[in-house]
Design an enzyme around this catalytic site. Structure first.
Site, PDB file in Angstrom:
ATOM      1  N   ASP A 103      52.242 -31.908 -75.596  1.00  0.00           N
ATOM      2  CA  ASP A 103      51.280 -31.065 -75.597  1.00  0.00           C
ATOM      3  C   ASP A 103      50.424 -32.403 -76.318  1.00  0.00           C
ATOM      4  OD1 ASP A 103      49.664 -29.272 -75.535  1.00  0.00           O
ATOM      5  OD2 ASP A 103      50.443 -28.809 -77.577  1.00  0.00           O
ATOM      6  N   ASP A 112      53.615 -26.595 -79.833  1.00  0.00           N
ATOM      7  CA  ASP A 112      54.024 -26.317 -80.642  1.00  0.00           C
ATOM      8  C   ASP A 112      52.994 -24.225 -80.428  1.00  0.00           C
ATOM      9  OD1 ASP A 112      51.145 -27.043 -80.077  1.00  0.00           O
ATOM     10  OD2 ASP A 112      50.392 -27.394 -82.053  1.00  0.00           O
ATOM     11  N   ASP A 139      53.503 -23.392 -74.783  1.00  0.00           N
ATOM     12  CA  ASP A 139      54.755 -24.901 -74.970  1.00  0.00           C
ATOM     13  C   ASP A 139      55.797 -23.973 -74.202  1.00  0.00           C
ATOM     14  OD1 ASP A 139      52.095 -26.466 -75.004  1.00  0.00           O
ATOM     15  OD2 ASP A 139      52.438 -26.364 -77.236  1.00  0.00           O
TER      16      ASP A 139
END
Length: 962
Positions: free
Chosen positions: A381, A694, A698
């Site tokens: 990410d 985080d 995700d």
């Protein structure tokens, strides 16, 4: 500050429930009868079942149409009786959670490996034959293995429980015309909900009104900055989740402004609920190490059956007694199985967990330690992982100068570098803001026209922003310049908040003894329209059309660098004026460009991944331009690479995605479902995938990856619980350190597996040779078990403590299906086992010719034990000899050899142990024989390494490494 109070003159408390600001803006829809849940018309987006209704396409409808479909009233909300009926009918607004796995089930799961079942069967056979010591010893090692695994993995996945924590505990609702605070779990579709800065959004809602409303959606969509909401807009059906400006979603947070909304989805039908469903559907897959050990177990089963069947048939053909032949066959089976292997692997992984803690990696699932060494793809990410998730002013254009601002994040440390003119060349020069009047004025405007606050946390050197991150970045830039703005911000007289029509915000500051000043910030085109003059070199002059064009061109260039650009302007005003302050006749000062910057250490970490032949891919919910700019700055992609968006992914089937995924370095504007598809596409191509993240969005991909990695500081509880490991410092570079540690761990696993199987091969060959030449059983079952568990076990565990090779990160990733022992390694293992068997056979034959079978058996027992201890030194490396490695570089191995040697002497000499181990004492002459023959396997292996290099057969590839 009074900007949010009624006295500010710009924000007024609504007098009617459901109204926000101007009463003239209020509209109402016809009152709907309380006749039950609404029925949607076909094609209008009303979906859901009897259990839970949901307007999944509410963003495609006018606000009034959504209110009508949900059967509520724009002014008075739901009636209490109807709200209660819907709550009873549809259930509470909470996420469903799978029942917890009981502790006994978790313990049983530790015994699924085939090697463990081989040991259990061997223990049962030993018990049936009355060999109770053998049975208890084997079962003890099996139980120890299970307990160690359970202790490491006892924290079972609680992702759904963590998701539930994100749900807001209370909500301000309108019911029967009154504003009431309710538990968020009591919400049902149709409730009117008021939102204000700091509120957690309690359910998925369609916005009806908004005033300066911004929502922080980073945890759900990956958007790095708060999203400005526009309740009046109507959007296409294919609009990505992060672009639905007329919606707000459960689990997000209101960062600024106020709003009124109607609940469209609750519980499992919310976007957060969809993520919870994806987490629940995923079934964990075996790790590469588990697959390899299972494969090894199958080979051991085949070997055991073949050896036992061959010896049994041969001995029966010779006329042996059935019971004796069966006991001999059982001894051979015990010799073939490395009883200590499961425990040594488990302890080695547990030791790896402790080492990773020291490198800021917390491992939640034990087999994941080794899996890192097999990773071929890292999907990361962007927000909070590759970047800091802290907006930072990177550049300020003021007057005729451009200034670069150093330092990243909210820590107010950095310098201002005046950049040379593009056409003139030269070097950047460090300047002080007090010496640059235009720069100082620009920073002053940004810091005053602001509702955020910046403060250090009392526990560490971390600074945090309370309020909008963009406004926080402007304050941090002012503090870097040494401006003291806190005192003046106490004298803000008036505020005109930001709204989507004006695209600007203004405040009036009246410091005693100084003229009152209006400070304005906003979109460049909007602010320029309000400006008639500009400040250049500290002087105010008319703003020409040519300069307007130049400023807009500069704005476009900064925006092309994925910077969020704000224009800054001011003018003096009459603080005593009774008329409302107006935004106009402003003095333009400059532009501030900011972004969520990459972490300082990430570029080097990406380079290390590239050297290790690991593909790094960005998978983010942020805008394509921002994602591509960050990727290029980190050298994740080249100048010609493109971004694949979520809409493009929707147009691809799984087969098409599998063809394209290997050629894309950046995926942007993707949802949780898209991230999951990308991970699965890589896995279908045979890759071992690590996914970092985080945010809530995700979590499904993190859980589905072979190795899921969560951020420990900025990460949500959801992602941490779904992950296999957590980075305690949120440092992307720690992932690369963990990969290095994982490769070293598997390298050591190969070493001690080779050592254990080499020793067992020697035992099997020795027993087989004895049967072939008609000797009595040269070793008893308890002697073999002692060697496998104690004499071999301690050195094997010490081999797991070897330091990783210096060039371990230059090796290519291991093929996912590569066995623990490759064929070439197997041939070497067979040769080394033959050396051990030969030494023991020679000793047995010499002593049996001159003494008793008991003495010969004790000598063979000793040679087998001591030769394997010496062989462990040779197993430290397959290409370097002991002098090259350094004799004392693994003190754990030296300690293990010394301990095992003392234990071996004890079972040979102590009167209490001799009856148990069927051993006898012998004189110094036989001890010299034992020691001389025991040196053969290890010495021959070391000489073989030197000979192979001398003959030019040494390889430089990773095949030389265990």
């Amino acid at each position: 500050m009074t900007g949010n109070s009624p006295s500010s003159g710009a924000l007024q408390r609504p007098q009617q429930p459901g109204a926000l600001t101007n009463p003239a803006a209020e509209t109402s829809s016809p009152t709907q009868p309380d006749s039950g849940p609404p029925k949607g018309k076909q094609g209008q987006g009303l979906t859901g079942s009897r259990e839970r209704p949901s307007l999944s396409l509410a963003y495609t409808l006018e606000a009034e149409e959504v209110v009508r479909l949900l059967g509520t009233n724009r002014r008075s909300g739901l009636a209490a009786a109807e709200a209660a009926r819907r709550l009873e009918h549809y259930g509470p607004n909470r996420l469903e959670e799978a029942p917890p796995i009981p502790l006994w089930r978790k313990l049983l799961d530790q015994f699924k490996d085939l090697v463990i079942w081989i040991l259990i069967v061997a223990a049962m056979i030993s018990g049936a034959l009355g060999e109770w010591v053998d049975m208890l010893a084997i079962m003890a090692i099996v139980l120890l293995n299970g307990i160690i695994g359970l202790v490491q993995e006892e924290r079972a996945s609680r992702a759904l429980a963590a998701l539930r924590k994100l749900s807001a505990p209370t909500a301000r609702t309108i019911r029967d015309g009154d504003i009431r605070t309710l538990s968020a779990r009591d919400l049902v579709p149709g409730y009117l909900v008021e939102l204000a800065a700091g509120d957690h959004v309690p359910a998925d809602v369609r916005l009806l009104e908004g005033f300066g409303l911004h929502v922080q959606e980073a945890a759900l969509t990956g958007e790095s900055t708060p999203v400005e909401k526009e309740p009046a807009c109507v959007l296409p059906a294919k609009t990505a989740l992060g672009d639905r400006r007329n919606m707000a979603y459960m689990g997000t947070v209101v960062s600024a402004g106020k709003g009124l909304a109607v609940v469209t989805a609750t519980g499992m039908t919310t976007e957060l609920g969809h993520i919870a469903g994806m987490l629940e559907e995923h079934e964990p897959e075996p790790t590469p190490l588990q697959r390899r050990l299972e494969q090894l177990g199958k080979v051991l089963v085949v070997v055991c059956l073949l050896v036992v069947a061959l010896v049994f048939a041969m001995q029966m053909y010779r006329g042996g007694e059935l019971l004796q032949v069966f006991l001999l066959s059982v001894s051979l089976a015990v010799a073939a199985v490395p009883e200590g292997l499961p425990a040594v692997v488990t302890i080695a992984l547990a030791l790896g967990v402790q080492r990773m803690v020291r490198r800021n990696v917390l491992v939640r699932k034990l087999p994941s330690v080794e899996t890192l060494g097999s990773v071929t793809v890292i999907g990361s990410d962007k927000t909070g992982t590759l970047t800091r998730n802290e907006m930072t002013v990177r550049v300020v254009a003021a007057g005729d100068a451009m200034y670069e601002v150093t330092g990243a994040g909210y820590i107010p440390r950095g310098e201002f570098l005046r950049l040379p003119p593009e056409e003139g060349g030269g070097e950047p020069v460090v300047v002080q803001a007090v010496d640059e009047p235009d720069l100082q004025q620009a920073l002053c405007i940004g810091a005053h026209c602001n509702n955020a606050h910046v403060r250090p946390r009392p526990t560490d050197d971390v600074w945090e922003v309370l309020g909008d991150p963009t406004e926080g970045a402007l304050i941090v830039a002012a503090i870097k310049a040494g401006l003291n703005i806190s005192r003046e911000r106490d004298h803000i007289l008036y505020e005109i908040p930001f709204d989507s029509q004006r695209r600007a915000m203004s405040v009036v500051v009246a410091v005693p003894g100084q003229p009152a000043v209006m400070y304005t910030k906003g979109a460049a085109e909007a602010v320029l329209e309000m400006c008639t003059h500009e400040q250049r070199d500290g002087r105010i002059q008319p703003l020409s059309g040519e300069r307007r064009t130049a400023i807009m061109e500069l704005n476009a260039r900064l925006a092309a660098r994925a910077l969020r650009v704000l224009a800054l302007a001011y003018r003096e005003v009459d603080a005593a004026s009774a008329s409302p302050y107006q935004e106009g006749e402003l003095v333009f000062v400059g532009l501030a460009g900011m972004m969520d910057p990459p972490r300082d250490e990430v570029r080097e970490a990406v380079a290390r991944c590239r050297k290790a032949s690991i593909r790094a891919v960005m998978i983010t919910g942020d805008h394509p331009g921002t994602a591509l700019a960050i990727a290029r700055e980190l050298e994740l992609c080249g100048p010609g690479d493109v971004v694949v968006t979520g809409q493009q992914l929707d147009a691809m089937d799984d087969a098409c995605l599998a063809e394209q995924v290997a050629h894309v370095a950046v995926f942007a504007r993707v949802s949780a479902a898209h991230k999951l598809r990308i991970v699965q596409a890589w896995k279908r191509l045979g890759h071992i995938v690590a996914m970092t993240g985080d945010g809530v969005n995700d979590a499904p991909a993190v859980k589905a990856a072979d190795i899921g990695i969560a951020m420990g500081i900025a990460g949500t509880d959801v992602t941490k619980e779904a992950a296999d490991m957590v980075l305690t410092d949120d440092n992307f570079a720690s992932i690369v350190n963990a990969v290095e540690e994982g490769r070293g761990i598997f390298d050591n696993i190969q070493k001690f597996v080779h050592y254990l199987l080499g020793c067992n091969t020697g035992e099997v060959l020795f027993m087989f040779f004895a049967a072939l030449v008609g000797w009595p059983a040269p070793l008893t079952a308890i002697q073999i078990l002692w060697i496998n568990l104690v004499t071999d076990g301690l050195p094997a565990l010490a081999l797991a403590m070897e330091r990783p090779a210096k060039d371990v990160m230059s090796w290519p990733p291991r093929p996912p299906r590569e066995p623990v022992i490759r064929p070439r390694r197997g041939l070497l293992l067979l040769a080394q086992g033959a050396l051990v068997a030969m030494a023991a056979a020679i000793g047995f034959a010499i002593v049996r010719a001159t003494s008793t079978d008991a003495a010969a058996r004790s000598v063979a027992f000793s040679i087998m034990a001591f030769s394997q201890l010496g062989f462990s030194l040779a197993c430290r490396s397959f290409k370097l000899t002991m002098p090259e490695l350094g004799f004392f570089t693994n003190p754990y191995l030296l300690g293990a050899i010394g301990t095992s040697a003392l234990l071996q002497v004890a079972v040979l000499t102590l009167p209490l142990a001799q009856p148990i181990f069927h051993s006898v004492s012998f004189d110094l002459r036989l001890w010299l024989l034992v020691l001389s023959l025991s040196l053969i396997p290890g010495t021959a292996t070391e000489v073989l390494k030197v000979a192979m290099r001398a003959l030019g057969r040494r390889q430089v590839s990773r095949d030389d490494e265990p």
